[in-house]
Design an enzyme around this catalytic site. Structure first.
Site, short mmCIF file in Angstrom:
data_model
loop_
_atom_site.label_atom_id
_atom_site.label_comp_id
_atom_site.label_asym_id
_atom_site.label_seq_id
_atom_site.Cartn_x
_atom_site.Cartn_y
_atom_site.Cartn_z
CB ALA A 76 -1.13 -0.12 1.53
CG ASN A 82 0.01 -6.51 6.40
OD1 ASN A 82 0.67 -6.75 6.46
ND2 ASN A 82 -1.27 -5.91 6.83
CG HIS A 84 0.26 3.90 4.29
ND1 HIS A 84 0.50 3.47 5.71
CD2 HIS A 84 -0.27 3.78 3.51
CE1 HIS A 84 -0.93 2.67 5.56
NE2 HIS A 84 -0.92 2.62 4.20
#
Ligand SMILES: NC(=O)c1ccc[n+]([C@@H]2O[C@H](COP(=O)([O-])OP(=O)(O)OC[C@H]3O[C@@H](n4cnc5c(N)ncnc54)[C@H](O)[C@@H]3O)[C@@H](O)[C@H]2O)c1
Length: 254
Positions: free
Chosen positions: A121, A177, A205
């Site tokens: 991601a 993750n 993020h």
């Protein structure tokens, strides 16, 4: 290339519905899930087999894509790799257990198998890998998600976690993750902050890396998957790209 999938949820659905219609040399032939109905649904779309027998699946594929859970990685990865079968692992948090990481590395080496961890991601992993051994002094990650994505019921921004990735994985095994992927890519326990923010509708993020090379910052603002708001669309897309790269002659940006 024949592929089997463990875990037929949000990521598996995106991978299967993208890869199968393209008919480009990647055959997703087997589907395995503890919920057999989920496996049957995807198998029927792909013209594949809903596997009742896990060993039969592994004996008949070249590569297994894990998109189930960290526990499933711990349970299935050793069996898969011992058969010399390659893997793509999405539940990368499993590898924050260093002993398990080394065990898997050894089994894969001994059996001439490979374990692929997609960038998932985030963007920027190429840069982190490039500078990891060349004066990288600091890496940190700030993850910001909606209360729905983090399974919280709050109406004000709150820092849920601040500390090392190895600690975060214990508290947020299904949301870690990205931190795990960065930590493995640069082989250090990175600094992580997890914020629940009612004002965002994306999984955000922000990575900052500093060192002798200079500095870079990346921000990824992901739309969550409709089927699972914890998971970002980009995670599934990165696995699709990785799968396709196995059939390519010239690989760019890996
Ligand atoms: N690498 C990344 O950047 C990244 C990003 C998002 C999600 N993930 C991880 O990928 C995994 C899958 O995500 P998802 O959104 O598709 O999840 P999901 O919950 O939508 O689907 C998971 C599926 O796996 C099945 N499953 C779980 N444990 C199993 C087991 N032991 N054996 C067989 N089937 C099992 C479930 O029944 C479910 O159908 C999760 O572990 C998630 O944390 C990784």
């Amino acid at each position: 290339m024949k592929v089997g999938i463990i875990g037929c949820g949000a990521i598996a659905n995106i991978i299967t519905t993208s890869i199968v219609p393209e008919n480009n040399g990647i055959e997703i032939a087997y589907f395995f899930d503890k919920d057999i109905e989920r496996a049957e649904n995807l198998a029927s779309f792909a013209g594949g087999v809903a596997a009742l027998d896990f060993d039969e699946m592994v004996d008949n594929v070249d590569l297994v894509v894990e998109c189930a859970s960290p526990a499933s990685v711990k349970h299935f990865a050793p069996k898969i790799l011992k058969k010399g079968c390659d893997m793509i692992v999405m539940s990368i948090g499993a590898f924050m257990d260093i002993d398990f990481y080394h065990e898997i590395e050894k089994i894969a080496k001994d059996n001439n198998a490979k374990v692929h961890l997609p960038s998932g991601a985030i963007v920027g992993l190429d840069g982190i890998k490039a500078v990891a051994k060349f004066g990288l002094k600091e890496v940190n990650l700030v993850t910001r998600k909606s209360p729905k994505s983090l399974g919280k019921n709050i109406d004000e921004e709150e820092i849920l976690f601040e500390g090392k990735a190895s600690e975060a994985v214990k508290e947020f095994p299904l949301n870690i993750n990205v931190a795990a992927t960065i930590s493995i890519a640069c082989q250090r326990d990175i600094d992580v902050k997890i914020i629940v923010d009612p004002n965002v509708d994306r999984n955000v993020h922000e990575i900052t890396a500093r060192g002798d090379f200079g500095e870079f910052k990346t921000t990824t603002m992901n739309y969550p998957c409709a089927a699972n708001p914890k998971t970002s669309m980009l995670a599934a897309l990165s696995a699709i790209r990785l799968l396709k790269s196995f059939n390519e002659t010239i690989c760019v940006g890996m």
